[in-house]
Design a protein around this motif. Structure first.
Motif, short mmCIF file in Angstrom:
data_model
loop_
_atom_site.label_atom_id
_atom_site.label_comp_id
_atom_site.label_asym_id
_atom_site.label_seq_id
_atom_site.Cartn_x
_atom_site.Cartn_y
_atom_site.Cartn_z
N ALA A 173 0.83 -1.21 0.00
CA ALA A 173 0.00 0.00 0.00
C ALA A 173 0.86 1.25 0.00
O ALA A 173 0.60 2.20 -0.75
CB ALA A 173 -0.93 -0.01 1.21
N TYR A 217 2.44 1.72 -3.46
CA TYR A 217 1.46 2.21 -4.42
C TYR A 217 1.10 3.67 -4.16
O TYR A 217 0.92 4.45 -5.09
CB TYR A 217 0.20 1.35 -4.42
N LEU A 218 1.01 4.05 -2.90
CA LEU A 218 0.71 5.43 -2.54
C LEU A 218 1.81 6.38 -3.05
O LEU A 218 1.52 7.40 -3.66
CB LEU A 218 0.55 5.56 -1.02
N ALA A 249 -3.41 1.41 -3.83
CA ALA A 249 -3.03 1.73 -2.45
C ALA A 249 -4.21 1.51 -1.52
O ALA A 249 -4.07 0.88 -0.45
CB ALA A 249 -2.53 3.16 -2.35
#
Length: 67
Positions: free
Chosen positions: A22, A25-26, A34
């Motif tokens: 996460a 991806y963020l 995310a």
């Protein structure tokens, strides 16, 4: 990603691995992924009594970012 493959190989979801995904991806700006991974991480890690008592802010952030 490697952590996802390890989760599947072991057959047991690993909340911390989902949290790492996460965060990656963020950082990459992939907010849909995310959110999905923060949701998976939160679902598992909210059951970890140690984390709940020691790092409530961390869990709250995961919950918020999963929305």
């Amino acid at each position: 990603m490697e952590i996802e493959a390890e989760n599947q190989a072991v057959g047991t979801p690993f909340g911390y691995g989902f949290e790492e995904h996460a965060e990656i991806y963020l950082i990459k700006g992939e907010t849909v992924l995310a959110k999905q991974y923060f949701a998976k991480a939160y679902e598992l890690l909210v059951q970890d009594e140690g984390l709940v008592s020691d790092k409530p802010g961390r869990l709250e952030r995961m919950r918020r970012l999963a929305r």
